[in-house]
Design an enzyme around this catalytic site. Sequence first.
Site, PDB file in Angstrom:
ATOM      1  N   LEU A 171     -16.438  12.038  -1.294  1.00  0.00           N
ATOM      2  CA  LEU A 171     -17.190  12.502  -2.248  1.00  0.00           C
ATOM      3  C   LEU A 171     -16.411  13.804  -2.812  1.00  0.00           C
ATOM      4  CD1 LEU A 171     -20.077  12.301  -3.642  1.00  0.00           C
ATOM      5  CD2 LEU A 171     -20.712  14.293  -1.965  1.00  0.00           C
TER       6      LEU A 171
ATOM      7  N   LYS B 242     -12.786   3.461   6.820  1.00  0.00           N
ATOM      8  CA  LYS B 242     -13.350   3.054   8.231  1.00  0.00           C
ATOM      9  C   LYS B 242     -12.960   3.779   9.352  1.00  0.00           C
ATOM     10  CE  LYS B 242     -11.623  -1.001   6.896  1.00  0.00           C
ATOM     11  NZ  LYS B 242     -11.503  -0.566   5.437  1.00  0.00           N
TER      12      LYS B 242
ATOM     13  N   ASN C 111      -2.163  -5.838   9.037  1.00  0.00           N
ATOM     14  CA  ASN C 111      -2.464  -5.590   7.472  1.00  0.00           C
ATOM     15  C   ASN C 111      -3.337  -4.339   7.313  1.00  0.00           C
ATOM     16  OD1 ASN C 111      -4.493  -7.188   8.583  1.00  0.00           O
ATOM     17  ND2 ASN C 111      -4.938  -8.280   6.953  1.00  0.00           N
ATOM     18  N   ALA C 112      -3.903  -3.966   8.319  1.00  0.00           N
ATOM     19  CA  ALA C 112      -4.960  -2.919   8.307  1.00  0.00           C
ATOM     20  C   ALA C 112      -4.044  -1.648   8.682  1.00  0.00           C
ATOM     21  CB  ALA C 112      -6.006  -3.183   9.232  1.00  0.00           C
TER      22      ALA C 112
ATOM     23  N   SER D  76     -19.036  11.783   3.658  1.00  0.00           N
ATOM     24  CA  SER D  76     -17.573  12.288   4.204  1.00  0.00           C
ATOM     25  C   SER D  76     -17.362  13.183   2.971  1.00  0.00           C
ATOM     26  CB  SER D  76     -16.716  11.314   4.377  1.00  0.00           C
ATOM     27  OG  SER D  76     -15.545  11.757   4.942  1.00  0.00           O
TER      28      SER D  76
ATOM     29  N   LYS E 130     -11.730   6.785   9.798  1.00  0.00           N
ATOM     30  CA  LYS E 130     -12.428   8.129  10.211  1.00  0.00           C
ATOM     31  C   LYS E 130     -13.769   8.133  10.496  1.00  0.00           C
ATOM     32  CE  LYS E 130     -15.118  11.803   8.081  1.00  0.00           C
ATOM     33  NZ  LYS E 130     -15.304  12.939   7.410  1.00  0.00           N
TER      34      LYS E 130
ATOM     35  N   THR F  80       0.172  -7.828   2.114  1.00  0.00           N
ATOM     36  CA  THR F  80       0.902  -7.038   2.892  1.00  0.00           C
ATOM     37  C   THR F  80       2.234  -7.353   3.532  1.00  0.00           C
ATOM     38  OG1 THR F  80      -0.158  -7.348   4.998  1.00  0.00           O
ATOM     39  CG2 THR F  80      -1.329  -5.766   3.601  1.00  0.00           C
TER      40      THR F  80
ATOM     41  N   GLY G 211     -11.319  -2.471   0.961  1.00  0.00           N
ATOM     42  CA  GLY G 211     -10.544  -1.768   2.005  1.00  0.00           C
ATOM     43  C   GLY G 211     -10.295  -0.401   1.578  1.00  0.00           C
ATOM     44  N   ASP G 212      -9.641   0.257   2.736  1.00  0.00           N
ATOM     45  CA  ASP G 212      -9.466   1.832   2.664  1.00  0.00           C
ATOM     46  C   ASP G 212     -10.603   2.772   2.339  1.00  0.00           C
ATOM     47  OD1 ASP G 212      -6.700   0.918   3.374  1.00  0.00           O
ATOM     48  OD2 ASP G 212      -6.185   0.476   1.024  1.00  0.00           O
TER      49      ASP G 212
ATOM     50  N   HIS H 179      -5.760   2.306   9.543  1.00  0.00           N
ATOM     51  CA  HIS H 179      -6.722   3.170   9.627  1.00  0.00           C
ATOM     52  C   HIS H 179      -6.258   4.388   9.896  1.00  0.00           C
ATOM     53  CE1 HIS H 179      -9.502  -0.693  10.512  1.00  0.00           C
ATOM     54  NE2 HIS H 179      -8.996  -0.466   9.213  1.00  0.00           N
TER      55      HIS H 179
END
Length: 446
Positions: free
Chosen positions: A331, A16, A38-39, A412, A18, A129, A12-13, A41
């Site tokens: 990156l 996604k 729980n997500a 990215s 973006k 969460t 996760g994290d 974004h």
Amino acid sequence: MANLVIIGMQWGDEGKGKIVDLICPAFDAVARFQGGHNAGHTVKFGDQHFSLHLIPSGILHPEMRCVLGSGMVIAPDAFLSERDGLRAGGIDDRDRLFLSSRATVLLPCHAALDQARERARGDAAIGTTSRGIGPAYESRAGRYGLRLVDLLAPDLEERLDRLVGMVGGHLAAAGGDERLEVAPLLEQCRRWADELAPAICDTEALLAGWLAAGKGLLFEGAQGTLLDRDHGTYPFVTSSNCTTGGAAVGAGVPPTRIDGAVGILKAYSTRVGAGPFVTELHDEAGEFLRSRGNEFGTTTGRPRRCGWLDLVAGRFSQRLNGIDAIALTKLDVLDDLDEIKVCTAYRIDGRETQEFPASLHDLERAEPVYRSLPGWRQGTVGALERRQLPAAAQAYIEFIEGEIGATVDLISTGPRREETIVSTEGPLAALLGDRLEGVLAERSAG
Ligand code: GDP
Ligand code: IMO
Ligand code: MG
């Protein structure tokens, strides 16, 4: 027009939100298919900053139609406050935000049970969460859950009675001392039903109609492959299928109508909550990744555990998901390092393996086998073409492609739309066809 699914390849994290925001101009609608609030974004553009939890990230594009699919667990209060927050920020959702009548309702008693169970587990807590996600899916699988359509049903009170009885029993067994009462919940559900009714519909029929009309659909995953209920690091997982296979079931579209998959891979690893994490760093390097990558949860604010990129997990994720194109994110976080490590195998009891183990016991004992790659010590932020990146950064990306067996078509280098390298050839460009132009325009517009 291709229909694509976007999923997280790690815990996760991965970024996604973006990437969905960036590529959604190539589509006509965006659908979530699993998970709940729980997500978290995050989407940033211009001077705007949004945190989305239940509503697809596509909502930020004024024309985009958005669906919350049947595979989701939806807390009405969380949904309404998120929607109202967006409206206050000038995002108009009217006539383009649709809730599946078959989605599961997540109630406050589910959250109370989640929290009581975590307390009861003590040191063995999962680190959920605390939103009630597990208990809501459990109600659904146990066939005493409530669906959105049931909020409008004449026998709502009997359904709530049964649900509260079941959840109350579990709550008492977990040592929870909350007393659950049906009457105030019934009142609350009736209010929610009134507010939600205009958006509740047969979204599966809606999606089928759009498919028949040749519209392009994007399926937005939440969480990540290693949190998948069936394939992740069980029991330290979430309670839904966050792998590509979940998209068809959770949106109610035939798997044969999904044409490709984009996997989001962070250039290093993070995890929130407990559970095995072979490449976790407890040293300065881990601290560097956390502060440089701003690795704090969007939903709970918890510091994320950080470590080097794990390609054993990456290959496992590729095998499960059939990723056509990778979006490599963050990156830039590695820009100032002299040396970057990547894990290419695990050593368990002295034996090396390339396979991601099913056994929790094996995962907990696994030691990472690292390959060390040179850092580039140069800024990458805002590069628009891959060949503009420092040679060592290009080599890092090529190494990942070779190990995972998929090409990196998006890179990215910052949270904003314009901080993305978009490949104009390769599998993603082929899948998007003419619509790639929309993505490139979005990137330049910022
Ligand atoms: P998601 O749950 O997969 O959508 O990811 P989150 O939004 O929870 O976490 C990703 C975080 O990294 C967010 O704060 C993004 O704004 C940020 N982010 C995304 N891509 C990049 C990137 O390439 N570089 C940097 N520095 N931050 C990024
Ligand atoms: P996004 O969509 C990171 C983790 C929790 C916990 C486990 C189970 O932003 O990537 P749950 O509340 O789902 O029962 O918790 O899953 N988890 C996430 N970790 N990103 C997420 O979502 C997550 N959603 C759940 O921390 O370890
Ligand atoms: Mg997140």
